[in-house]
Design an enzyme around this catalytic site. Structure first.
Site, PDB file in Angstrom:
ATOM      1  N   GLY A 113      32.030  18.356  31.759  1.00 21.34           N
ATOM      2  CA  GLY A 113      32.895  17.516  30.934  1.00 21.34           C
ATOM      3  C   GLY A 113      34.312  17.859  31.330  1.00 21.34           C
ATOM      4  O   GLY A 113      34.805  18.924  30.993  1.00 21.34           O
ATOM      5  N   HIS A 114      34.924  17.022  32.130  1.00 23.81           N
ATOM      6  CA  HIS A 114      36.262  17.299  32.661  1.00 23.81           C
ATOM      7  C   HIS A 114      37.258  16.356  31.981  1.00 23.81           C
ATOM      8  O   HIS A 114      37.128  15.138  32.104  1.00 23.81           O
ATOM      9  CB  HIS A 114      36.292  17.109  34.179  1.00 23.81           C
ATOM     10  CG  HIS A 114      35.401  18.080  34.898  1.00 23.81           C
ATOM     11  ND1 HIS A 114      35.244  18.086  36.256  1.00 23.81           N
ATOM     12  CD2 HIS A 114      34.631  19.103  34.435  1.00 23.81           C
ATOM     13  CE1 HIS A 114      34.414  19.065  36.604  1.00 23.81           C
ATOM     14  NE2 HIS A 114      34.021  19.689  35.506  1.00 23.81           N
TER      15      HIS A 114
ATOM     16  N   GLN B 287      31.206  23.139  36.410  1.00 26.16           N
ATOM     17  CA  GLN B 287      30.775  24.404  35.842  1.00 26.16           C
ATOM     18  C   GLN B 287      31.740  25.494  36.332  1.00 26.16           C
ATOM     19  O   GLN B 287      32.930  25.253  36.357  1.00 26.16           O
ATOM     20  CB  GLN B 287      29.308  24.721  36.180  1.00 26.16           C
ATOM     21  CG  GLN B 287      28.306  23.816  35.489  1.00 26.16           C
ATOM     22  CD  GLN B 287      28.195  22.435  36.095  1.00 26.16           C
ATOM     23  OE1 GLN B 287      27.929  22.300  37.280  1.00 26.16           O
ATOM     24  NE2 GLN B 287      28.383  21.410  35.309  1.00 26.16           N
TER      25      GLN B 287
ATOM     26  N   LYS C 109      39.622  22.350  34.807  1.00 25.07           N
ATOM     27  CA  LYS C 109      39.521  21.890  36.202  1.00 25.07           C
ATOM     28  C   LYS C 109      39.932  20.421  36.319  1.00 25.07           C
ATOM     29  O   LYS C 109      40.615  20.038  37.260  1.00 25.07           O
ATOM     30  CB  LYS C 109      38.074  22.051  36.711  1.00 25.07           C
ATOM     31  CG  LYS C 109      37.602  23.487  36.756  1.00 25.07           C
ATOM     32  CD  LYS C 109      36.143  23.587  37.149  1.00 25.07           C
ATOM     33  CE  LYS C 109      35.178  23.046  36.139  1.00 25.07           C
ATOM     34  NZ  LYS C 109      35.106  23.786  34.859  1.00 25.07           N
TER      35      LYS C 109
ATOM     36  N   ASP D 124      34.957  24.916  31.730  1.00 25.17           N
ATOM     37  CA  ASP D 124      35.981  24.426  30.800  1.00 25.17           C
ATOM     38  C   ASP D 124      37.323  25.130  30.959  1.00 25.17           C
ATOM     39  O   ASP D 124      38.068  25.327  29.992  1.00 25.17           O
ATOM     40  CB  ASP D 124      35.487  24.544  29.340  1.00 25.17           C
ATOM     41  CG  ASP D 124      34.149  23.861  29.147  1.00 25.17           C
ATOM     42  OD1 ASP D 124      33.937  22.814  29.790  1.00 25.17           O
ATOM     43  OD2 ASP D 124      33.323  24.369  28.368  1.00 25.17           O
TER      44      ASP D 124
END
Ligand code: GDP
Ligand code: IMO
Ligand code: MG
Length: 425
Positions: A42-43, A225, A18, A15
């Site tokens: 979750g991007h 990640q 990215k 988080d």
């Protein structure tokens, strides 16, 4: 010859922003490629005022010229991928001949999610805080020869047989834990529908990417990640299930390691961690709550409140070392505006003696004392600033210190969630 393959990686516990950096760099990329992890990622990208949380489709998707590839190292949940595809199609984003999924990808199936949940429950107070998306069980099946690959959906009769066999084994485990077994016929009905939507995008992405490499196309690899969650090089078992270091590019996409040039480590200006595990610089006080609120530190995937703390440069230094980072992108620096003092961890002590991040197991990490350097803060809102020299002096000093400490040049400073909110150095 300069390399045309570059990578964006998280240097902390995920988080870092990215997605935002990938979206920016994708404007100059021909391909954007996910190569490991799954929808535990979750991007978030924010384009034209709209926020898109992405879990599987690469964060380059809103750059129409970029081809998006989900390569073989990714574990795929068909349900999540289908809803992402539908979300973009409804928005008028073209995906045909733009989204390619490796035929070698392993599937996350309903029983993987059920197992993830019951394993966590069984761990009780020692739970890891996984995203409950079935990531660990899916990778476990892959390496124990129990996995099912996406291309196997093509021969539906054979797929059904394999699914039934695996579901039978998993249902025995679920029954032991007194959990409702998987309803095989219901799940197969659902998979049959999803298969129709996904199969048109499935191809041999190894060949596709080899061709792109040979034609000197610009390829951006999107890490998920972060280095501090690498299954081998972070304090096991508080890791994710995949390798997150650049070596995973080769195993997860087939692209040769010597083709990789720029390695951009994304460094959030403070730290967040979601899930369990040691967190040396964690702030459990009111200041921590303030940073969490201001930084909107709630999981993109699970909505869980993220634990927050000061920037841990001792850990990030290790991340830069092991990944061979050639540049850094600093994100969320705007969240620190208004703080009187900002601290950065520059060393650890264990029983009064200095110790490095890489020599600590999780038992040691939990006992460390962080050694901090303190910086004076700044008051100004910096979100709209476009030049480094226009940033408040104290903010410049903070960024320069990070760069010097890591011995990595900072190329991007992100000053807000939106695509245009950044400074190029
Ligand atoms: P990722 O998993 O590394 O892609 O990061 P996430 O998307 O899970 O979390 C980063 C969050 O911070 C998202 O909500 C982004 O929109 C947001 N974000 C990214 N960069 C910045 C920034 O520089 N400033 C602020 N305020 N928010 C940012
Ligand atoms: P992005 O790509 C933050 C964490 C989980 C848990 C551990 C194992 O958005 O940065 P898993 O579901 O992978 O088995 O959970 O890893 N984790 C993440 N934390 N960001 C992520 O992804 C994460 N993906 C997994 O919270 O601690
Ligand atoms: Mg995220």
């Amino acid at each position: 010859m300069a390399s045309n393959v570059s990578v964006v990686l998280g240097t902390q516990w995920g988080d870092e922003g990215k997605g935002k950096i990938v979206d920016l760099l994708a404007a100059k990329s021909d391909y954007v490629v996910r190569f490991h992890g799954g929808n535990n990622a979750g991007h978030t990208i924010v384009v034209n005022g709209k926020k898109y949380p992405l879990h599987l489709i690469p964060s380059g998707v809103l750059n129409p010229a970029a081809i998006c590839v989900i390569a073989n190292g990714v574990v795929v949940d068909l349900e999540v991928l289908t809803s992402e595809i539908n979300m973009f199609l409804a928005d008028g984003v073209k995906l045909t001949k733009r989204l390619f999924i490796s035929d070698r990808c392993h599937l996350i199936l309903p029983y993987h999610k059920a197992l993830d949940i019951i394993f966590e429950k069984a761990r009780g107070k020692n739970k890891l805080g996984t995203t409950a998306r079935g990531i660990g069980p899916a990778y476990a099946d892959k390496v124990s020869y129990n996995g099912i690959r996406i291309y196997e959906l093509e021969d539906w009769e054979l797929f059904k047989e394999k699914f039934k066999f695996q579901a039978k084994i998993k249902n025995e485990i679920l029954k032991t834990f007194k959990v409702e077994p998987i309803n095989v016929s219901k799940e197969l009905k659902n998979l049959a529908k999803l298969r129709e939507i996904i199969l048109p995008y499935v191809t041999d992405t190894y060949q596709l990417l080899q061709k792109a490499v040979n034609q000197n196309q610009k390829i951006l690899m999107e890490g998920a990640q972060a280095i501090m969650l690498d299954v081998d090089f972070s304090p096991y078992p508080f890791t994710t299930a995949s390798n997150t270091i650049p070596g995973a590019i080769n195993t997860g996409s087939g692209i040769q390691i010597q083709k990789v040039g720029d390695i951009c480590g994304v460094v959030k200006a403070y730290t967040s961690r979601v899930g369990g595990g040691p967190f040396v610089t964690e702030l459990t006080d009111k200041l921590g709550d303030e940073i969490r609120e201001k930084g909107a530190e709630f999981g993109t995937t699970t909505g869980r409140p993220r634990r927050v703390g000061w920037l841990d440069l001792e850990a990030v230094k290790f991340a830069c070392e092991i990944s061979g980072a050639t540049e850094a992108a600093i994100t969320k620096i705007d969240i620190l505006s208004g703080l009187k003092k900002i601290k950065v961890c520059i060393d650890y002590k264990l029983n009064g003696r200095p110790i490095s991040y890489s020599s600590c197991g999780y038992e040691e990490l939990a006992k460390l004392t962080p050694i901090y350097k303190e910086f004076a803060g700044w008051e100004e809102d910096i979100t709209k600033i476009k030049k480094f020299k226009d940033l408040p002096k104290n903010c410049q000093t903070y960024i320069q210190f990070i760069s010097d400490f890591l011995n990595v040049p900072v190329k991007i400073v992100s000053t807000g969630p939106a695509r245009e909110e950044y400074i190029k150095l």
